[in-house]
Design an enzyme around this catalytic site. Structure first.
Site, PDB file in Angstrom:
ATOM      1  N   ALA A  61      43.510  46.521  41.548  1.00  0.00           N
ATOM      2  CA  ALA A  61      44.955  46.455  41.782  1.00  0.00           C
ATOM      3  C   ALA A  61      45.674  47.131  40.622  1.00  0.00           C
ATOM      4  O   ALA A  61      45.153  47.182  39.505  1.00  0.00           O
ATOM      5  CB  ALA A  61      45.376  44.995  41.886  1.00  0.00           C
ATOM      6  N   GLY A 100      40.068  44.638  42.691  1.00  0.00           N
ATOM      7  CA  GLY A 100      40.399  45.024  44.064  1.00  0.00           C
ATOM      8  C   GLY A 100      39.576  46.223  44.529  1.00  0.00           C
ATOM      9  O   GLY A 100      39.328  46.386  45.733  1.00  0.00           O
ATOM     10  N   GLU A 123      39.029  39.987  37.360  1.00  0.00           N
ATOM     11  CA  GLU A 123      40.357  39.362  37.519  1.00  0.00           C
ATOM     12  C   GLU A 123      40.572  38.189  36.571  1.00  0.00           C
ATOM     13  O   GLU A 123      41.668  37.966  36.067  1.00  0.00           O
ATOM     14  CB  GLU A 123      40.542  38.883  38.965  1.00  0.00           C
ATOM     15  CG  GLU A 123      40.826  39.981  39.967  1.00  0.00           C
ATOM     16  CD  GLU A 123      39.573  40.631  40.540  1.00  0.00           C
ATOM     17  OE1 GLU A 123      38.483  40.507  39.935  1.00  0.00           O
ATOM     18  OE2 GLU A 123      39.681  41.283  41.588  1.00  0.00           O
TER      19      GLU A 123
HETATM   20  C1  LIG Z   1      51.599  34.350  46.016  1.00  0.00           C
HETATM   21  C2  LIG Z   1      50.634  35.152  45.269  1.00  0.00           C
HETATM   22  C3  LIG Z   1      49.920  36.096  46.146  1.00  0.00           C
HETATM   23  C4  LIG Z   1      49.482  37.237  45.364  1.00  0.00           C
HETATM   24  C5  LIG Z   1      48.590  38.049  46.190  1.00  0.00           C
HETATM   25  C6  LIG Z   1      48.145  39.195  45.391  1.00  0.00           C
HETATM   26  C7  LIG Z   1      46.946  39.733  46.033  1.00  0.00           C
HETATM   27  C8  LIG Z   1      46.289  40.619  45.076  1.00  0.00           C
HETATM   28  C9  LIG Z   1      45.078  41.081  45.643  1.00  0.00           C
HETATM   29  C10 LIG Z   1      44.155  41.594  44.931  1.00  0.00           C
HETATM   30  C11 LIG Z   1      44.204  41.567  43.508  1.00  0.00           C
HETATM   31  C12 LIG Z   1      43.279  42.203  42.829  1.00  0.00           C
HETATM   32  C13 LIG Z   1      43.284  41.970  41.413  1.00  0.00           C
HETATM   33  C14 LIG Z   1      42.804  43.141  40.621  1.00  0.00           C
HETATM   34  O1  LIG Z   1      42.236  44.072  41.059  1.00  0.00           O
HETATM   35  S1  LIG Z   1      43.239  42.982  39.039  1.00  0.00           S
HETATM   36  C15 LIG Z   1      42.661  44.488  38.337  1.00  0.00           C
HETATM   37  C16 LIG Z   1      41.215  44.455  38.124  1.00  0.00           C
HETATM   38  N1  LIG Z   1      40.839  45.607  37.363  1.00  0.00           N
HETATM   39  C17 LIG Z   1      40.666  45.564  36.070  1.00  0.00           C
HETATM   40  O2  LIG Z   1      40.779  44.549  35.439  1.00  0.00           O
HETATM   41  C18 LIG Z   1      40.341  46.874  35.411  1.00  0.00           C
HETATM   42  C19 LIG Z   1      41.183  47.050  34.205  1.00  0.00           C
HETATM   43  N2  LIG Z   1      40.903  48.299  33.561  1.00  0.00           N
HETATM   44  C20 LIG Z   1      39.837  48.448  32.733  1.00  0.00           C
HETATM   45  O3  LIG Z   1      39.037  47.572  32.503  1.00  0.00           O
HETATM   46  C21 LIG Z   1      39.712  49.775  32.063  1.00  0.00           C
HETATM   47  O4  LIG Z   1      40.984  50.339  31.986  1.00  0.00           O
HETATM   48  C22 LIG Z   1      38.770  50.740  32.788  1.00  0.00           C
HETATM   49  C23 LIG Z   1      39.162  50.870  34.244  1.00  0.00           C
HETATM   50  C24 LIG Z   1      37.332  50.227  32.654  1.00  0.00           C
HETATM   51  C25 LIG Z   1      38.883  52.128  32.122  1.00  0.00           C
HETATM   52  O5  LIG Z   1      38.641  52.004  30.742  1.00  0.00           O
HETATM   53  P1  LIG Z   1      38.880  53.248  29.757  1.00  0.00           P
HETATM   54  O6  LIG Z   1      38.202  54.428  30.282  1.00  0.00           O
HETATM   55  O7  LIG Z   1      38.521  52.758  28.394  1.00  0.00           O
HETATM   56  O8  LIG Z   1      40.412  53.581  29.814  1.00  0.00           O
HETATM   57  P2  LIG Z   1      41.662  52.660  29.496  1.00  0.00           P
HETATM   58  O9  LIG Z   1      41.312  51.242  29.511  1.00  0.00           O
HETATM   59  O10 LIG Z   1      42.334  53.185  28.284  1.00  0.00           O
HETATM   60  O11 LIG Z   1      42.584  52.912  30.753  1.00  0.00           O
HETATM   61  C26 LIG Z   1      43.172  54.183  31.002  1.00  0.00           C
HETATM   62  C27 LIG Z   1      44.569  53.954  31.503  1.00  0.00           C
HETATM   63  O12 LIG Z   1      44.477  53.354  32.791  1.00  0.00           O
HETATM   64  C28 LIG Z   1      45.281  52.189  32.834  1.00  0.00           C
HETATM   65  N3  LIG Z   1      44.662  51.236  33.744  1.00  0.00           N
HETATM   66  C29 LIG Z   1      43.378  50.881  33.792  1.00  0.00           C
HETATM   67  N4  LIG Z   1      43.170  50.031  34.784  1.00  0.00           N
HETATM   68  C30 LIG Z   1      44.347  49.839  35.377  1.00  0.00           C
HETATM   69  C31 LIG Z   1      44.781  49.055  36.487  1.00  0.00           C
HETATM   70  N5  LIG Z   1      43.942  48.317  37.190  1.00  0.00           N
HETATM   71  N6  LIG Z   1      46.075  49.089  36.816  1.00  0.00           N
HETATM   72  C32 LIG Z   1      46.952  49.852  36.136  1.00  0.00           C
HETATM   73  N7  LIG Z   1      46.601  50.631  35.074  1.00  0.00           N
HETATM   74  C33 LIG Z   1      45.314  50.608  34.726  1.00  0.00           C
HETATM   75  C34 LIG Z   1      45.272  51.701  31.402  1.00  0.00           C
HETATM   76  O13 LIG Z   1      46.353  50.863  31.175  1.00  0.00           O
HETATM   77  C35 LIG Z   1      45.350  52.999  30.641  1.00  0.00           C
HETATM   78  O14 LIG Z   1      46.671  53.455  30.660  1.00  0.00           O
HETATM   79  P3  LIG Z   1      47.600  53.269  29.376  1.00  0.00           P
HETATM   80  O15 LIG Z   1      46.846  53.794  28.204  1.00  0.00           O
HETATM   81  O16 LIG Z   1      48.827  54.024  29.725  1.00  0.00           O
HETATM   82  O17 LIG Z   1      47.848  51.804  29.244  1.00  0.00           O
END
Ligand SMILES: CCCCCCCC/C=C\C=C\CC(=O)SCCNC(=O)CCNC(=O)[C@H](O)C(C)(C)COP(=O)(O)OP(=O)(O)OC[C@H]1O[C@@H](n2cnc3c(N)ncnc32)[C@H](O)[C@@H]1OP(=O)(O)O
Length: 719
Positions: A61, A100, A123
């Site tokens: 997500a 997600g 998550e």
């Molecule tokens: C009433 C309530 C009901 C609510 C219903 C809601 C229903 C929701 C349904 C589903 C929900 C799903 C939940 C999720 O999916 S939560 C997200 C799970 N994913 C993660 O936790 C991954 C997080 N990211 C990482 O671990 C790393 O970034 C990785 C992908 C491994 C890449 O690592 P690396 O290569 O070291 O690069 P960076 O970490 O520096 O990331 C690069 C930039 O990308 C941005 N980033 C990364 N992941 C995300 C993301 N998921 N969303 C948005 N942005 C993301 C990161 O911030 C970096 O950008 P910046 O430097 O500008 O911050």
């Protein structure tokens, strides 16, 4: 943003397109809905492959959308639509499938992963649970115990482990999309019964109740007050005990309790803060993106005590050639033996060969002549460090970066001992240095941007969370620790016990209270520093006068204990008692309680009842107050730097987001009001005097924490 193309005649290839990690933003979700619908209704398309552009399947997500008015199609029905499709859908997983992203793949009928891919449901680390069916599908696919492990820890697994667990059907070292397309062609028109995970029964483990009870107990213990891991267990229990539809209802209900919680906000703040601190800047305006680091191939570590050993091992494990210098022969031999063990254990954990040959041991400091960077890790004594820096300056080749691992001494003063002060920075590691994630990188007034960039890059290579901070006594972490520990001592004087203070801090979420921590690290460490500062003597006098030093309230309690040889775990006695010297389990010590009573009587102090609330307010709000002073002084560029230092280096509970974030959640008005209250009661404690920045923020309506960096910047530009 998702694109549909037809490949190999009859395969609909859906490519997620949202750099950098193809997160499932509203636009991407809409793109998936549209392309899936088109692919399924196109008679020419017989099967479908879902992949992500640029070799990245999906990072989950879009975390940036959380806390906003989320629009666009929801994930659950989107994934359901894929699962019930009458055409086979294959996920081609390259790079990452997280959160997600993996839930999307679990809705597909087949999963093929590249051998270098990483998968996981992280998550829980963001204060959430996998609520797009992940908590219900994964246990059905891989069984309850494995799903509990993956979902409650949020750990990323390799493609090989994913294959072994049954998360994916196939792993390839070739082009995943090509392999998936070929596979999609081979399964076109075949029945999909048994491939829709939601329709599978969840395998019930034997002794299921006992299993869940045991896991819940373990999770509660390690969660230290975090609510998401507990909700994860509850959701998986629902998968194991309820039909799928009811399990999904429970998943949503549990997610609703987490989604807008303070803990989720705190954990998501920490996620972005960790990335924000990598974009460092210096007061001169030099920045991470305009400063080029120097290459570092060979490094030296001077002094092989506990810290030096850990640093040298961490450098060698990064692949650098290391010269490890220790002038005392006996210490050198002991270090060599211990470091070999550390390298061996580290290699075993990571499944690689030990990097023995990366380290050359030497008793002679002249061995530094050809290195690119030196990290001095000798005893914390300024005179000794001065001498080492003078020697290094004379011996190293021009351009060698000289770093000190001091935990708080003046980096500028050390730089002044060298011919090139611009090449001197602090690299403050935390013990054990090859394990702990935090690295405080300290720039002095003369440090060049290139020197800072080099140290920051090296920290990153070593897998550290590196935070750039300015030079002051104690830097950020230890400077803030001073008012915190001072308050804890005062609380003992006023009637608390070490157990009470530690209990309050541990209930808050610290893995160890201050006194337990002091016993572990050794009471003599702080004592030595206090003596250098002209404090640290119990003086033998009594009454209030004995507790005023250098014009302010001072508690000699720790000094008295040290004078009696109570150094903590190593001597078997400290704030607690241990079975033997070196014992690990501390028990309340009746001797200490009597000692505290006598001490109070001797100093005319009357014990009163102190509760957890007062412990937290006095210890944490003074620490936070010092954090505001650090921002005011320009030592940290923003609250994120402080919070990351405390979460990664000082055991601050991550789900509380670091001290500055915590202050914003408590409310700055309240923090200010309580500091004023305590200051009135204790006018001889300068740390309780609320700092101007805090007052200024409250006066300007307490802006949210993400705006403080700008406020601080403006403040400094006005000076
Ligand atoms: C009433 C309530 C009901 C609510 C219903 C809601 C229903 C929701 C349904 C589903 C929900 C799903 C939940 C999720 O999916 S939560 C997200 C799970 N994913 C993660 O936790 C991954 C997080 N990211 C990482 O671990 C790393 O970034 C990785 C992908 C491994 C890449 O690592 P690396 O290569 O070291 O690069 P960076 O970490 O520096 O990331 C690069 C930039 O990308 C941005 N980033 C990364 N992941 C995300 C993301 N998921 N969303 C948005 N942005 C993301 C990161 O911030 C970096 O950008 P910046 O430097 O500008 O911050």
């Amino acid at each position: 943003m998702a694109q549909l193309t037809r490949v190999s005649g009859s395969v609909g290839l859906i490519t997620l397109q949202s750099p950098p990690v193809n997160a499932l933003s509203a636009a991407v979700r809409q793109g998936i809905v549209d392309t899936v619908q088109r692919a399924l209704s196109d008679p020419e398309v017989k099967s479908v492959v879902v992949c992500g552009q640029n070799g990245i399947f999906c990072g989950g997500a879009d975390i940036k959308e959380f806390g906003t008015n989320m629009s666009g199609p929801p994930l659950v029905p989107l994934i359901h639509a894929i699962e019930v499709a009458h055409k086979p859908v294959v996920a081609a997983i390259e790079g990452i499938a997280l959160g997600g992203g993996l839930e999307l793949a679990l809705g597909c009928h087949y999963r093929i992963a590249h051998s270098k891919a990483k998968l996981g449901l992280p998550e829980v680390t963001l204060g959430l649970l996998p609520a797009a069916g992940g908590s219900q599908r994964l246990p059905r696919l891989i069984g309850v115990p494995a799903a509990l492990d993956l979902i409650t820890t949020g750990r990323h697994i390799t493609a090989a482990e994913a294959l072994k667990l049954g998360v994916v059907d196939q792993v390839t070292a070739h082009s995943t999309v090509d392999v998936a397309v070929k596979f999609a062609l081979s399964v076109a028109g075949k029945p999909l019964d048994g491939r829709r995970i939601s329709s599978l029964p969840c395998p019930r483990p034997p002794n299921m109740d006992a299993l869940f009870e045991g896991v819940m107990k373990k999770v509660r213990q390690s969660a230290r007050g975090a609510i998401a891991p507990i909700a994860c267990v509850q959701a998986i229990r629902a998968a194991a005990t309820l039909p799928y539809d009811q399990g999904m209802e429970r998943e949503l209900e549990l997610m609703a309790s987490l989604f807008t919680s303070d803990q989720a906000r705190a954990l998501q703040y920490i996620f972005f803060a960790q990335r924000a601190v990598a974009r460092w800047s210096m007061p001169s305006g030099a920045r991470w993106d305009t400063s080029k680091p120097r290459p570092v191939h060979k490094a030296a570590v001077i002094g092989l005590g506990t810290m030096g050993r850990g640093i040298a091992v961490a450098l060698a494990q990064t692949g650098l050639s290391v010269v490890a210098v220790e002038t005392q022969e006996k210490q050198l031999m002991a270090a060599k033996q211990e470091m070999s063990g550390m390298l061996e254990r580290g290699a075993k954990r990571r499944g690689v060969a030990p990097a023995f040959d990366k380290i050359r041991y030497s008793p002679d400091i002249k061995a530094v002549a050809d290195v690119d960077l030196v990290i001095e890790a000798v005893f914390e004594d300024m005179a000794l460090k001065e001498k080492v820096f003078q020697q290094l300056s004379a011996l190293c080749k021009p351009g060698t970066l000289l770093c000190t691992n001091t935990s708080g001494l003046d980096v500028d003063h050390l730089a002044s001992q060298t011919r090139s002060p611009e090449l001197v920075v602090g690299m403050h590691f935390f013990a054990p240095a090859h394990v702990m994630k935090l690295l405080e990188v300290v720039y002095g007034s003369k440090s060049s941007p290139q020197a800072l960039a080099t140290a920051m890059q090296l920290g990153k290579k070593m897998g550290k969370v590196s935070v750039a901070v300015g030079n002051c006594r104690g830097f950020v972490g230890n400077r803030m620790l001073k008012p915190y520990s001072e308050q804890a001592f005062f609380l003992l004087e006023e009637g608390a016990t070490p157990e009470l203070v530690d209990g309050a801090l541990e209930d808050f979420g610290f893995p160890m209270g201050l006194f337990r921590m002091s016993d572990l690290s050794g009471l003599d460490v702080g004592w030595r520093v206090r003596k250098v500062d002209g404090l640290g003597k119990s003086s033998g006098a009594s009454g209030q006068q004995a507790r005023i030093r250098q014009g302010r309230r001072y508690s000699p309690l720790g000094d008295v204990l040290c004078e009696q040889g109570r150094f903590g775990q190593k001597t078997g006695r400290g704030w607690y008692q241990y079975d033997k010297p070196g014992g690990r389990v501390g028990r309340p010590d009746p001797w200490l309680h009597s000692f505290l009573e006598e001490y109070r009587a001797q100093h005319g102090l009357v014990a009163r009842r102190i509760d957890h609330q007062e412990v937290l307010e006095r210890c944490l709000y003074t620490l936070i107050n010092e954090g505001f002073r650090i921002l005011e002084d320009g030592i940290a560029a923003g609250p994120e730097e402080i919070d990351i230092i405390y979460v990664f280096g000082y055991g601050w509970p991550r789900h509380r987001g670091g001290p500055m974030f915590y202050a914003s959640m408590v409310g700055l008005e309240k923090v200010l009001a309580r500091l004023e209250f305590y200051q009135e009661a204790h006018p001889d404690v300068p740390y309780l005097q609320p700092c101007n920045l805090l007052k200024r923020l409250v006066a300007s309506g307490s802006p949210p924490v993400h705006k403080w960096r700008e406020v601080v910047k403006k403040l400094h530009s006005q000076l």
